[in-house]
Every structure is written in C-alpha cells, then in structure tokens.
Scaffold this motif. Structure first.
Motif, PDB file in Angstrom:
ATOM      1  N   PRO A 273       5.565  11.804  -5.778  1.00 15.40           N
ATOM      2  CA  PRO A 273       5.091  10.434  -5.583  1.00 15.40           C
ATOM      3  C   PRO A 273       5.133   9.612  -6.874  1.00 15.40           C
ATOM      4  O   PRO A 273       5.135  10.167  -7.979  1.00 15.40           O
ATOM      5  CB  PRO A 273       3.640  10.630  -5.107  1.00 15.40           C
ATOM      6  CG  PRO A 273       3.241  11.966  -5.622  1.00 15.40           C
ATOM      7  CD  PRO A 273       4.484  12.799  -5.679  1.00 15.40           C
TER       8      PRO A 273
ATOM      9  N   SER B 138       0.093   4.632  -0.420  1.00 17.67           N
ATOM     10  CA  SER B 138      -0.416   5.741   0.394  1.00 17.67           C
ATOM     11  C   SER B 138      -1.922   5.714   0.246  1.00 17.67           C
ATOM     12  O   SER B 138      -2.430   5.428  -0.830  1.00 17.67           O
ATOM     13  CB  SER B 138       0.122   7.093  -0.077  1.00 17.67           C
ATOM     14  OG  SER B 138      -0.417   7.415  -1.341  1.00 17.67           O
TER      15      SER B 138
ATOM     16  N   SER C  58       6.811   3.215  -1.783  1.00 15.29           N
ATOM     17  CA  SER C  58       6.629   4.590  -1.305  1.00 15.29           C
ATOM     18  C   SER C  58       7.791   5.011  -0.414  1.00 15.29           C
ATOM     19  O   SER C  58       7.812   6.118   0.098  1.00 15.29           O
ATOM     20  CB  SER C  58       5.319   4.705  -0.529  1.00 15.29           C
ATOM     21  OG  SER C  58       5.335   3.787   0.551  1.00 15.29           O
TER      22      SER C  58
ATOM     23  N   ARG D  71       0.875  -1.172   0.000  1.00 13.99           N
ATOM     24  CA  ARG D  71       0.000   0.000   0.000  1.00 13.99           C
ATOM     25  C   ARG D  71       0.914   1.224   0.000  1.00 13.99           C
ATOM     26  O   ARG D  71       1.701   1.426   0.916  1.00 13.99           O
ATOM     27  CB  ARG D  71      -0.915   0.011   1.210  1.00 13.99           C
ATOM     28  CG  ARG D  71      -1.851   1.221   1.147  1.00 13.99           C
ATOM     29  CD  ARG D  71      -2.730   1.359   2.348  1.00 13.99           C
ATOM     30  NE  ARG D  71      -3.642   0.228   2.466  1.00 13.99           N
ATOM     31  CZ  ARG D  71      -4.459   0.079   3.510  1.00 13.99           C
ATOM     32  NH1 ARG D  71      -4.422   0.941   4.499  1.00 13.99           N
ATOM     33  NH2 ARG D  71      -5.269  -0.943   3.568  1.00 13.99           N
TER      34      ARG D  71
END
Ligand SMILES: [Zn+2]
Length: 247
Positions: A166, A23, A84, A21
């Motif tokens: 990102p 974000s 991430s 995951r």
C-alpha cells in the motif's frame, strides 16, 4: 530567472479537501503530506531548498499553490497525488500545447505552455528512474490544477500500490522518494534553462537583460462558496482506463 537550488513540492489536497479515500480511514491528503515530507528531507540532504505548498493540514486553492510556486522560481515543480487503484506510478505533464515563443506577459491559465518542453524533459528523467526502481511508470498529459498556471518545469506524480504494497508503507515511500531524488538531482545538472524572455517593445540594440515575464492574475474567482453539507469538489483521478477495464 530560475533558482537552480529550489524545488517546489505540492502535497495535493488538505484541510477540508481530503482527496481520495484510499482505504478505511486513510485519506489521500495525509499520504501526500507524509510522502512530501519524506521527499523533502532527501532533497534537502542533497543541498536543495524545498518550498512546500503546505506544511500541515491546510485548505488551499489551486491558485494559492501556483502563487507560492511561481514566487519561489523553482527549477522543478512536483505535484504529489496518491491512489489506491492501479499499480505503480502515473506521471503527467500539462496537456497544454507547447508554446516556447518568448512572451512578455503570460496568461495565468496557460502560463505552463512556455515550459512544456522543459516539463517533458523532467518527465523523461523521472520516468526512467521510476522504471529502474520497478514503479512501472505510466505517462500521460493531464491539466490537473494548478499545473497549467506553473512557470517552472512541472510534473504531476500519482503513486498507487506497488505489487500489493500500500501507498502508506514506509519502505515503499522511501524507495519512491529515493528514485525521485536521484532523478531530480541528475536532471538538474543537465537542465538548460530556456532563453531569456525578450520584451518586444525594447530597443533591439539595447543590452539583452530581459525582464522576467509578468503573470496575469486569474480573473475574479467564479467559484461560488460551497454551501455547508454540499459535496466538495475534488481533483479528478488522472489514471487512464487501461484496455480490459482493470486499473
Ligand atoms: Zn489527488
């Protein structure tokens, strides 16, 4: 033995395997697919044929991915992951020891050993292109599935945020896809395919048209079915821990 016009792309994860995951609701499986589609169209614009492990949100085993790759005889295989954490991109080749000797039969679990030196040359091309584009590539060896079963020069790319941007940012993805495309196209022109595999049982005076090595399929899957509700097995992150702890 290679189709020089074919590149295999594997957007990692998919279906019930979300990957990391990244974000909020952002799942790795969606980022890898979006990036793969962007990279695919750039490669196609250069006249290359792209074979993808998946087009949509499909659950696929590592063996299925390797099977698609190996049947298309690509000149290069790129396995795409996203993270991430950290900054820039990680590039990995198999941690198998290079075994350039010709084999008439390759073992499924270690087929990549024959291709490790070609994979390293592809890694080198990608690393310098990504460094030029300020993606701060970090290289490592990691046998993340399905890399060890691939019969092509193979590199895993895991991209992370770049200077705070990102991984799902379109401009970021375009810049990364441009750098990879440039590196692949340049590397392809210099790529020298390995010598044909020689069948040791063949008459040495016979013409040297050697057969492509057969690949032994994996032994019956030992993986038990995942019970409903149980946590899914995910591919471990390949990012190394840097001195100082922060990644
Ligand atoms: Zn991943």
């Amino acid at each position: 033995m290679y189709n020089r016009n074919v590149v295999f792309l594997d957007p990692a994860h998919g279906g019930t395997d979300n990957g990391a995951r990244l974000s909020g609701k952002l799942q790795e499986k969606d980022v890898t697919l979006a990036f793969e589609q962007r990279l695919r169209s750039l490669l196609q614009a250069k006249g290359l044929t792209v074979v993808s492990a998946r087009d949509g949100d499909a659950s696929m085993t590592s063996d299925q991915r390797a099977d698609i790759a190996n049947h298309s005889r690509p000149i290069a295989c790129l396995l795409i992951h996203a993270t991430s954490s950290g900054s820039g991109a990680y590039l990995a080749t198999s941690s198998l020891q290079a075994d350039p000797e010709p084999h008439s039969v390759l073992q499924w679990e270690t087929a990549q050993a024959t291709y490790v030196s070609q994979s390293l040359s592809l890694l080198e091309g990608l690393t310098s292109a990504l460094a030029s584009a300020s993606f701060k590539p970090v290289t490592l060896q990691s046998s993340v599935p399905p890399i060890d079963s691939l019969t092509c020069p193979a590199v895993l790319i895991e991209f992370g945020p770049k200077s705070g941007t990102p991984v799902n940012d379109e401009g970021y993805q375009q810049q990364l896809a441009d750098a990879i495309t440039g590196a692949l196209v340049a590397w392809r022109t210099t790529f020298d395919p390995p010598k044909p595999v020689v069948d040791p049982s063949a008459d040495p005076s016979a013409p040297k048209a050697a057969p492509r090595p057969k690949i032994k399929p994996p032994v019956a899957a030992p993986a038990p079915p995942t019970p409903p509700g149980a946590p899914l097995r995910s591919v471990p992150s390949i990012a190394p821990i840097k001195p100082g702890g922060a990644r």
